[in-house]
Design a protein around this motif. Structure first.
Motif, PDB file in Angstrom:
ATOM      1  N   VAL A   1      11.802 -22.859   8.436  1.00 55.42           N
ATOM      2  CA  VAL A   1      12.348 -22.146   7.282  1.00 55.42           C
ATOM      3  C   VAL A   1      12.340 -23.035   6.048  1.00 55.42           C
ATOM      4  CG1 VAL A   1      14.342 -20.919   6.361  1.00 55.42           C
ATOM      5  CG2 VAL A   1      13.759 -20.687   8.765  1.00 55.42           C
ATOM      6  N   SER A   2      12.684 -24.309   6.200  1.00 54.36           N
ATOM      7  CA  SER A   2      12.710 -25.199   5.039  1.00 54.36           C
ATOM      8  C   SER A   2      11.309 -25.458   4.501  1.00 54.36           C
ATOM      9  CB  SER A   2      13.390 -26.526   5.395  1.00 54.36           C
ATOM     10  OG  SER A   2      12.657 -27.229   6.384  1.00 54.36           O
ATOM     11  N   LEU A   3      10.323 -25.571   5.371  1.00 52.06           N
ATOM     12  CA  LEU A   3       8.947 -25.732   4.894  1.00 52.06           C
ATOM     13  C   LEU A   3       8.482 -24.480   4.159  1.00 52.06           C
ATOM     14  CD1 LEU A   3       7.188 -27.552   7.893  1.00 52.06           C
ATOM     15  CD2 LEU A   3       7.875 -28.525   5.693  1.00 52.06           C
ATOM     16  N   GLY A   4       8.851 -23.302   4.683  1.00 53.26           N
ATOM     17  CA  GLY A   4       8.503 -22.066   3.992  1.00 53.26           C
ATOM     18  C   GLY A   4       9.178 -21.967   2.641  1.00 53.26           C
ATOM     19  N   GLU A   5      10.461 -22.348   2.578  1.00 53.09           N
ATOM     20  CA  GLU A   5      11.177 -22.305   1.305  1.00 53.09           C
ATOM     21  C   GLU A   5      10.663 -23.371   0.347  1.00 53.09           C
ATOM     22  OE1 GLU A   5      14.062 -21.018  -1.517  1.00 53.09           O
ATOM     23  OE2 GLU A   5      12.989 -20.122   0.166  1.00 53.09           O
ATOM     24  N   CYS A   6      10.276 -24.530   0.884  1.00 52.80           N
ATOM     25  CA  CYS A   6       9.702 -25.588   0.039  1.00 52.80           C
ATOM     26  C   CYS A   6       8.425 -25.102  -0.635  1.00 52.80           C
ATOM     27  CB  CYS A   6       9.419 -26.825   0.888  1.00 52.80           C
ATOM     28  SG  CYS A   6       8.712 -28.223  -0.029  1.00 52.80           S
ATOM     29  N   LEU A   7       7.566 -24.428   0.133  1.00 55.40           N
ATOM     30  CA  LEU A   7       6.334 -23.886  -0.435  1.00 55.40           C
ATOM     31  C   LEU A   7       6.639 -22.828  -1.489  1.00 55.40           C
ATOM     32  CD1 LEU A   7       3.269 -23.535  -0.450  1.00 55.40           C
ATOM     33  CD2 LEU A   7       3.516 -21.967   1.488  1.00 55.40           C
ATOM     34  N   THR A   8       7.585 -21.948  -1.204  1.00 57.50           N
ATOM     35  CA  THR A   8       7.949 -20.893  -2.149  1.00 57.50           C
ATOM     36  C   THR A   8       8.517 -21.486  -3.436  1.00 57.50           C
ATOM     37  OG1 THR A   8       8.411 -19.386  -0.320  1.00 57.50           O
ATOM     38  CG2 THR A   8       9.325 -18.817  -2.470  1.00 57.50           C
ATOM     39  N   GLU A   9       9.430 -22.441  -3.303  1.00 55.58           N
ATOM     40  CA  GLU A   9      10.063 -23.019  -4.483  1.00 55.58           C
ATOM     41  C   GLU A   9       9.102 -23.903  -5.264  1.00 55.58           C
ATOM     42  OE1 GLU A   9      13.840 -24.785  -3.841  1.00 55.58           O
ATOM     43  OE2 GLU A   9      14.634 -23.080  -2.704  1.00 55.58           O
ATOM     44  N   LYS A  10       8.126 -24.485  -4.610  1.00 53.38           N
ATOM     45  CA  LYS A  10       7.113 -25.268  -5.324  1.00 53.38           C
ATOM     46  C   LYS A  10       6.334 -24.394  -6.305  1.00 53.38           C
ATOM     47  CE  LYS A  10       6.721 -29.710  -4.137  1.00 53.38           C
ATOM     48  NZ  LYS A  10       6.632 -30.817  -5.125  1.00 53.38           N
ATOM     49  N   SER A  11       6.266 -23.091  -6.007  1.00 55.83           N
ATOM     50  CA  SER A  11       5.561 -22.172  -6.904  1.00 55.83           C
ATOM     51  C   SER A  11       6.470 -21.648  -8.016  1.00 55.83           C
ATOM     52  CB  SER A  11       4.992 -20.995  -6.110  1.00 55.83           C
ATOM     53  OG  SER A  11       6.023 -20.135  -5.651  1.00 55.83           O
ATOM     54  N   GLY A  12       7.747 -22.069  -8.003  1.00 55.65           N
ATOM     55  CA  GLY A  12       8.654 -21.660  -9.060  1.00 55.65           C
ATOM     56  C   GLY A  12       9.522 -20.465  -8.733  1.00 55.65           C
ATOM     57  N   ARG A  13       9.637 -20.128  -7.459  1.00 51.61           N
ATOM     58  CA  ARG A  13      10.459 -18.977  -7.057  1.00 51.61           C
ATOM     59  C   ARG A  13      11.368 -19.389  -5.903  1.00 51.61           C
ATOM     60  NH1 ARG A  13       7.035 -14.131  -6.462  1.00 51.61           N
ATOM     61  NH2 ARG A  13       7.687 -13.784  -8.611  1.00 51.61           N
ATOM     62  N   ILE A  14      12.613 -18.928  -5.956  1.00 47.80           N
ATOM     63  CA  ILE A  14      13.556 -19.191  -4.876  1.00 47.80           C
ATOM     64  C   ILE A  14      13.743 -17.919  -4.063  1.00 47.80           C
ATOM     65  CG2 ILE A  14      15.555 -18.684  -6.363  1.00 47.80           C
ATOM     66  CD1 ILE A  14      17.091 -20.799  -4.729  1.00 47.80           C
ATOM     67  N   ASN A  15      13.797 -18.069  -2.744  1.00 53.91           N
ATOM     68  CA  ASN A  15      13.929 -16.909  -1.860  1.00 53.91           C
ATOM     69  C   ASN A  15      15.156 -17.103  -0.980  1.00 53.91           C
ATOM     70  OD1 ASN A  15      13.667 -14.734  -0.191  1.00 53.91           O
ATOM     71  ND2 ASN A  15      11.672 -15.303   0.647  1.00 53.91           N
ATOM     72  N   LEU A  16      16.267 -16.506  -1.383  1.00 54.12           N
ATOM     73  CA  LEU A  16      17.487 -16.573  -0.583  1.00 54.12           C
ATOM     74  C   LEU A  16      17.480 -15.559   0.549  1.00 54.12           C
ATOM     75  CD1 LEU A  16      20.292 -17.080  -3.268  1.00 54.12           C
ATOM     76  CD2 LEU A  16      19.055 -18.789  -1.939  1.00 54.12           C
ATOM     77  N   GLY A  17      16.434 -14.782   0.652  1.00 55.39           N
ATOM     78  CA  GLY A  17      16.364 -13.766   1.699  1.00 55.39           C
ATOM     79  C   GLY A  17      15.823 -14.269   3.020  1.00 55.39           C
ATOM     80  N   LEU A  18      15.593 -15.587   3.139  1.00 57.38           N
ATOM     81  CA  LEU A  18      14.987 -16.102   4.359  1.00 57.38           C
ATOM     82  C   LEU A  18      15.908 -16.010   5.567  1.00 57.38           C
ATOM     83  CD1 LEU A  18      12.933 -19.179   3.130  1.00 57.38           C
ATOM     84  CD2 LEU A  18      12.169 -16.862   3.645  1.00 57.38           C
ATOM     85  N   GLU A  19      17.208 -15.865   5.339  1.00 53.45           N
ATOM     86  CA  GLU A  19      18.103 -15.619   6.470  1.00 53.45           C
ATOM     87  C   GLU A  19      17.758 -14.287   7.128  1.00 53.45           C
ATOM     88  OE1 GLU A  19      21.358 -15.906   9.176  1.00 53.45           O
ATOM     89  OE2 GLU A  19      20.293 -17.391   7.965  1.00 53.45           O
ATOM     90  N   GLY A  20      17.555 -13.252   6.316  1.00 52.10           N
ATOM     91  CA  GLY A  20      17.138 -11.957   6.860  1.00 52.10           C
ATOM     92  C   GLY A  20      15.761 -12.025   7.486  1.00 52.10           C
ATOM     93  N   THR A  21      14.865 -12.805   6.882  1.00 49.82           N
ATOM     94  CA  THR A  21      13.521 -12.972   7.441  1.00 49.82           C
ATOM     95  C   THR A  21      13.579 -13.666   8.788  1.00 49.82           C
ATOM     96  OG1 THR A  21      12.631 -13.140   5.194  1.00 49.82           O
ATOM     97  CG2 THR A  21      11.235 -13.911   6.995  1.00 49.82           C
ATOM     98  N   LEU A  22      14.435 -14.680   8.896  1.00 49.32           N
ATOM     99  CA  LEU A  22      14.591 -15.415  10.159  1.00 49.32           C
ATOM    100  C   LEU A  22      15.079 -14.492  11.268  1.00 49.32           C
ATOM    101  CD1 LEU A  22      14.670 -18.454  11.319  1.00 49.32           C
ATOM    102  CD2 LEU A  22      17.127 -18.260  10.953  1.00 49.32           C
ATOM    103  N   VAL A  23      16.093 -13.699  10.976  1.00 55.15           N
ATOM    104  CA  VAL A  23      16.649 -12.786  11.981  1.00 55.15           C
ATOM    105  C   VAL A  23      15.635 -11.707  12.348  1.00 55.15           C
ATOM    106  CG1 VAL A  23      18.494 -11.141  12.464  1.00 55.15           C
ATOM    107  CG2 VAL A  23      18.995 -13.235  11.202  1.00 55.15           C
ATOM    108  N   MET A  24      14.925 -11.186  11.352  1.00 61.49           N
ATOM    109  CA  MET A  24      13.908 -10.180  11.629  1.00 61.49           C
ATOM    110  C   MET A  24      12.780 -10.762  12.470  1.00 61.49           C
ATOM    111  SD  MET A  24      13.439  -6.988  11.063  1.00 61.49           S
ATOM    112  CE  MET A  24      12.135  -5.802  11.330  1.00 61.49           C
TER     113      MET A  24
END
Length: 308
Positions: A29-52
């Motif tokens: 999850v942190s690597l996925g969020e690191c990639l997302t935030e490197k592009s200039g966007r934050i995704n707080l929805g990864l908790e829902g993505t993880l559970v899904m």
């Protein structure tokens, strides 16, 4: 208990084993969020993505008999949530943090609704690599069982660091994350770049969810995640948007999560709940230490909304 048979030597052994097992969802999850935030966007929805991802991976593994098919479907479910997040955030005057929270609620609610038939059935688990074959002690052999996804995540962290520094697409993502205007001047569409980064980040988060349901703890239930997806956002800030440091931070969080059960196994019962809260207390400490009203966070992408 098994750890009690080893005495106090079982505590560091259990913490090391926990650092390896529990860190894997944090890592993906942190690597996925690191990639997302490197592009200039934050995704707080990864908790829902993880559970899904956990639900869809477990259900697929149960229906097909293949845990790797479950991992793939979990990643694709994460990709779909990432695409939805990217499409909504590309609309005018849309806040990506608010969208992330909404998708977190959507993902968890949808997973709980669709996953009810899979609470009781048993799905096949992912295989593990036994690094403790040299020992005759069962606790040591069990502690040194490493899942393949942990190895893949560690290699992925190294590959991402190299890609950000040495590949054209890595440099494009960094440029979009630092200055959307500069990216447009170079002929790149920031929304398109962020869409692919968010989709890939969602894929990794979904794979992290599959680890939870298909290996450790290895079942599907509605309390599976315990906030690991949202904690990964703090972990990325702590790691200063560096994939290698995301790996180290994931191990730290994994070891902190294993501390409480390890101490309980050797008879330490006083303060047990406090030790179980160690990863969450660690998150608070990290956020306090990383915050500053006078300077921008070192390594933070310039376009990231939480750093402005």
């Amino acid at each position: 208990m098994e750890d009690a048979a080893l005495g106090w030597w079982g505590v560091p052994l259990a913490v090391i084993a926990g650092a390896i097992r529990i860190s894997t969802p944090f890592l993906f999850v942190s690597l996925g969020e690191c990639l997302t935030e490197k592009s200039g966007r934050i995704n707080l929805g990864l908790e829902g993505t993880l559970v899904m991802g956990a639900m869809s991976g477990y259900g697929t593994a149960y229906l097909t008999g293949s845990p790797w098919a479950g991992v793939l479907v979990a990643g694709l479910a994460g990709t779909a949530f990432g695409l939805l997040h990217a499409l909504i955030c590309a609309l005018p005057r849309v806040n990506d943090i608010a969208v992330g929270i909404a998708l977190m609620l959507l993902g968890t609610g949808l997973a709980f609704f669709l996953g009810k038939p899979f609470i009781q059935p048993t799905a096949p688990h992912l295989p593990a690599i036994s690094l403790g074959f040299w020992s005759e002690v069962p606790q040591i052999r069990a502690a040194l069982e490493v899942n393949v996804l942990f190895v893949i995540g560690a290699l992925l962290a190294v590959a991402m660091l190299w890609a950000f520094r040495a590949t054209p697409w890595g440099l494009i993502i960094r440029m979009v994350g630092d200055s959307a205007d500069a990216a447009r001047a170079m002929g790149y569409d920031p929304d398109r770049v962020r869409m692919w980064a968010t989709m890939t980040g969602g894929f990794l988060a979904g794979v992290g969810g599959a680890f939870l349901s298909l290996y450790y703890p290895g079942s599907w239930n509605e309390g599976l995640s315990s906030g690991q997806g949202i904690t990964a956002v703090a972990l990325v800030i702590f790691a200063r948007w560096n994939p290698i440091w995301c790996f180290y931070a994931a191990l730290l969080f994994g070891g902190a999560s294993a501390l409480g059960p390890a101490l309980q196994a050797v008879g330490v019962t006083q303060g047990y709940y406090l030790f179980n809260a160690a990863p969450y207390l660690l998150t608070l400490v990290i956020m306090v230490l990383a915050s500053s009203s006078r300077r921008r966070l070192a390594g933070a992408p310039g376009e990231l909304s939480v750093t402005r």
